[in-house]
Every structure is written in structure tokens, then in C-alpha cells.
Design a protein around this motif. Structure first.
Motif, PDB file in Angstrom:
ATOM      1  N   ARG A   1       0.814  -1.213   0.000  1.00 20.89           N
ATOM      2  CA  ARG A   1       0.000   0.000   0.000  1.00 20.89           C
ATOM      3  C   ARG A   1       0.856   1.275   0.000  1.00 20.89           C
ATOM      4  O   ARG A   1       0.678   2.157  -0.857  1.00 20.89           O
ATOM      5  N   ASP A   2       1.765   1.389   0.937  1.00 21.86           N
ATOM      6  CA  ASP A   2       2.558   2.621   1.056  1.00 21.86           C
ATOM      7  C   ASP A   2       3.389   2.860  -0.200  1.00 21.86           C
ATOM      8  O   ASP A   2       3.532   4.003  -0.652  1.00 21.86           O
ATOM      9  N   THR A   3       3.936   1.794  -0.759  1.00 26.41           N
ATOM     10  CA  THR A   3       4.740   1.942  -1.972  1.00 26.41           C
ATOM     11  C   THR A   3       3.901   2.448  -3.124  1.00 26.41           C
ATOM     12  O   THR A   3       4.295   3.382  -3.839  1.00 26.41           O
ATOM     13  N   ALA A   4       2.730   1.847  -3.331  1.00 27.84           N
ATOM     14  CA  ALA A   4       1.869   2.248  -4.441  1.00 27.84           C
ATOM     15  C   ALA A   4       1.428   3.698  -4.305  1.00 27.84           C
ATOM     16  O   ALA A   4       1.415   4.458  -5.286  1.00 27.84           O
ATOM     17  N   LEU A   5       1.082   4.114  -3.101  1.00 32.59           N
ATOM     18  CA  LEU A   5       0.653   5.498  -2.891  1.00 32.59           C
ATOM     19  C   LEU A   5       1.814   6.463  -3.091  1.00 32.59           C
ATOM     20  O   LEU A   5       1.644   7.550  -3.644  1.00 32.59           O
ATOM     21  N   ALA A   6       3.012   6.059  -2.660  1.00 30.68           N
ATOM     22  CA  ALA A   6       4.186   6.920  -2.837  1.00 30.68           C
ATOM     23  C   ALA A   6       4.543   7.078  -4.313  1.00 30.68           C
ATOM     24  O   ALA A   6       5.074   8.114  -4.729  1.00 30.68           O
ATOM     25  N   LEU A   7       4.253   6.054  -5.108  1.00 25.74           N
ATOM     26  CA  LEU A   7       4.542   6.121  -6.538  1.00 25.74           C
ATOM     27  C   LEU A   7       3.549   6.994  -7.290  1.00 25.74           C
ATOM     28  O   LEU A   7       3.800   7.362  -8.441  1.00 25.74           O
ATOM     29  N   GLY A   8       2.411   7.309  -6.669  1.00 22.44           N
ATOM     30  CA  GLY A   8       1.459   8.208  -7.306  1.00 22.44           C
ATOM     31  C   GLY A   8       0.044   7.717  -7.393  1.00 22.44           C
ATOM     32  O   GLY A   8      -0.829   8.427  -7.914  1.00 22.44           O
ATOM     33  N   ALA A   9      -0.234   6.507  -6.907  1.00 19.14           N
ATOM     34  CA  ALA A   9      -1.617   6.034  -6.916  1.00 19.14           C
ATOM     35  C   ALA A   9      -2.480   6.921  -6.019  1.00 19.14           C
ATOM     36  O   ALA A   9      -2.062   7.292  -4.920  1.00 19.14           O
TER      37      ALA A   9
END
Length: 306
Positions: free
Chosen positions: A182-190
């Protein structure tokens, strides 16, 4: 030269060995690349092309790995557009020996110049994942500004790049994956993230595009998320379920020198981040095919120490 080879189709990763092979022959319009770093796909030993040539003939022992970054060592007859000593990167040919070796012969059209300020390990992780993300989103699904896209596997090799490219294009991006992603995807721009294991898919609502890299039940269930006129695009398998009043597409990535150059420029500008999990030497490539634990990010094989 040293290379990783596969000789037993039924053995999987346990059938891989580090061995010595002849230096590759540069056919017409080929380039021989001195491999500095190589990328691979863990499932590629299941691909028919990993075991046969273009005519369907057995070609074992075969060398896996289909992403390369290195330096041009030799030009085949008729090859233009590249020079000996030039830094290059790109996908290798599916039905020929791959990049987990000290040298690889590849069609020159597959390769793009590599800027001096991009490390070979980053470049080796970019060709297949980057081209797949771009072609899926824009060439096949025709994603445009203001549309919505759901990206399965949003923290994975392809998904992480698709999230960034879609966000930059002005799309509303929903990522999916495991809770730990979750945190990775949101940090990438999701803009939002759904845990495939615990969260109801209906929370996504209807979207213009679903980009699937997982297949199976995830692919089948995704058709219901596509609004009328939208597109379900996948690299996993030909879809069995089609969206109502929409389209479902399966594709295999194609080489594209101009797009590779564009992706490299995005990396240079800081607009595109490539997730590297581990970097291993060629001697550890066999172990990298079957890791004892989940690696967040791409595993890259470093053949030449800089």
C-alpha cells in the motif's frame, strides 16, 4: 564466455547452471553487447520461446534473461545506428539466447543509446517493464487525461511504472496488491489502493481502464470493473471474460527504440523511478530465480563490476 544455461524444461530453476558457452555470433543487423547488467522474469522458463528458435526447433542449452544493459562489442553485417563502444540497453530477442551471460547477440533495432548518467543496473530493469507499462496503457488501452485506471500489482515491476506513467498523464490511478504494498503504491502516485485479499473490489467503482499483470481469477473478475466503452488490458493470458460494452485485450510487449529513449529521459529527469530490490553477480543468478523470500523490487544481475 560464462553464461547461465537451462537444459531441462521440466526442472525449472533447479535446472539452471553457470557454464561456459562460445562467444555469440553476430548475424546480419545484429549487435553483440558486452553485458554489464541483465534483467530476467522468473516465469520465463515456462515460455515456449525459452526452449525453441523461431522455426520451433529445440535450442537447448538456452540462456535466459531478456533485458540487457551494456556496451556494444561488435556490429553484424549491415548494422547501422549504433557504434562499437556505445552504451546501450533494451530487450533481447525472445527466441534466442538471452542476457544472463557475459555477451549477448541481439537485433540492433531492440536497443537504444543509454545516457552516461544512468547506471546499468537501473537500465537493465527498464526495457520490458517500461515498454509493457507504456504499451498497455497508451498504445492498447488509449488512456487519456481525466480517465481512471486500475493497475493490478501496483508495486510490482510493471505495475509500479504503470502507476507513475498514468499519474503523469493526468489519469486517476487506483492500485491493487498486497497490504504490504500500500505505502509503496501510494508513494509512486496512486490516488487510492485496494488490498486484493481483504478489500471489496466494488470500492473501485467503474473505471475506464483495468491494467492486469496477474491473470487467473483476478483477470476474470476485473471485467466487471470496466465501464461501458472501457478497456481491460492484460499481459497474463487471453481474457476469458469481456467487459460489458467494452473490450478486452491481451498483448506481448514489442521492441521500441524511440520509446526506450523516452523512458530513459524520464528516469534522468526524475519523473520515473525504477524499483531495484537486489543486485547479484552472475554467479548468484541461479539462486535469484528462486529466492527464499519475497524481494520488493526487481532483482538485477550485475555481470561487470563498475
Amino acid at each position: 564466455m560464462q553464461a547461465i544455461t537451462a537444459q531441462d524444461r521440466d526442472a525449472g530453476p533447479s535446472g539452471l547452471t553457470l557454464t561456459v558457452l562460445p562467444y555469440p555470433h553476430a548475424a546480419e543487423n545484429d549487435v553483440v553487447v558486452r553485458v554489464h547488467a541483465a534483467g530476467f522474469t522468473r516465469g520465463e522458463l515456462d515460455w515456449p520461446a525459452s526452449w525453441t528458435d523461431r522455426a520451433g526447433r529445440d535450442r537447448t542449452p538456452s540462456v535466459p534473461g531478456h533485458e540487457v544493459s551494456g556496451v556494444v562489442a561488435e556490429l553484424g553485417y549491415g548494422t547501422t545506428g549504433l557504434t562499437v563502444g556505445q552504451r546501450v540497453f533494451g530487450p533481447t530477442d525472445w527466441t534466442r539466447n538471452g542476457s544472463l551471460a557475459e555477451y549477448v547477440a541481439v537485433e540492433a533495432r531492440n536497443l537504444a543509446p543509454l545516457p552516461a548518467d544512468i547506471d546499468h543496473t537501473v537500465a537493465a530493469a527498464l526495457p520490458i517493464s517500461g515498454l509493457t507499462a507504456w504499451q498497455g496503457l497508451f498504445d492498447h488501452a488509449r488512456l487519456t487525461t481525466g480517465q481512471s485506471v486500475l493497475v493490478h500489482g501496483a508495486a510490482g515491476a510493471v505495475g509500479s511504472l504503470a502507476v507513475q506513467l498514468a499519474r503523469e498523464a493526468g489519469a486517476h490511478v487506483i492500485g491493487t496488491g498486497r497490504a504490504a504494498d500500500r505505502d509503496t503504491a501510494l508513494a509512486l502516485g496512486a490516488h487510492a489502493f485496494l488490498d486484493l485479499d481483504t478489500e471489496g473490489w466494488q470500492q473501485a467503482g467503474e473505471v475506464d481502464v483495468v491494467f492486469d499483470v496477474i491473470g487467473g481469477d483476478v483477470l476474470d473478475r476485473s471485467a466487471a470493473l470496466v465501464r461501458p466503452g472501457g478497456t481491460l488490458v492484460t499481459i497474463a493470458a487471453p481474457p476469458k471474460v469481456r467487459p460489458k460494452d467494452g473490450q478486452a485485450l491481451f498483448f506481448v510487449v514489442e521492441p521500441d527504440r524511440a520509446r526506450l529513449a523516452d523512458l530513459a529521459q524520464r528516469v534522468r529527469d526524475g519523473r520515473l523511478s525504477v524499483r531495484i530490490g537486489e543486485v547479484r553477480p552472475l554467479s548468484e543468478a541461479v539462486a535469484a530465480f528462486a529466492p527464499a523470500r519475497r524481494i520488493p523490487g526487481r532483482t538485477i544481475i550485475r555481470v561487470v563490476e563498475e
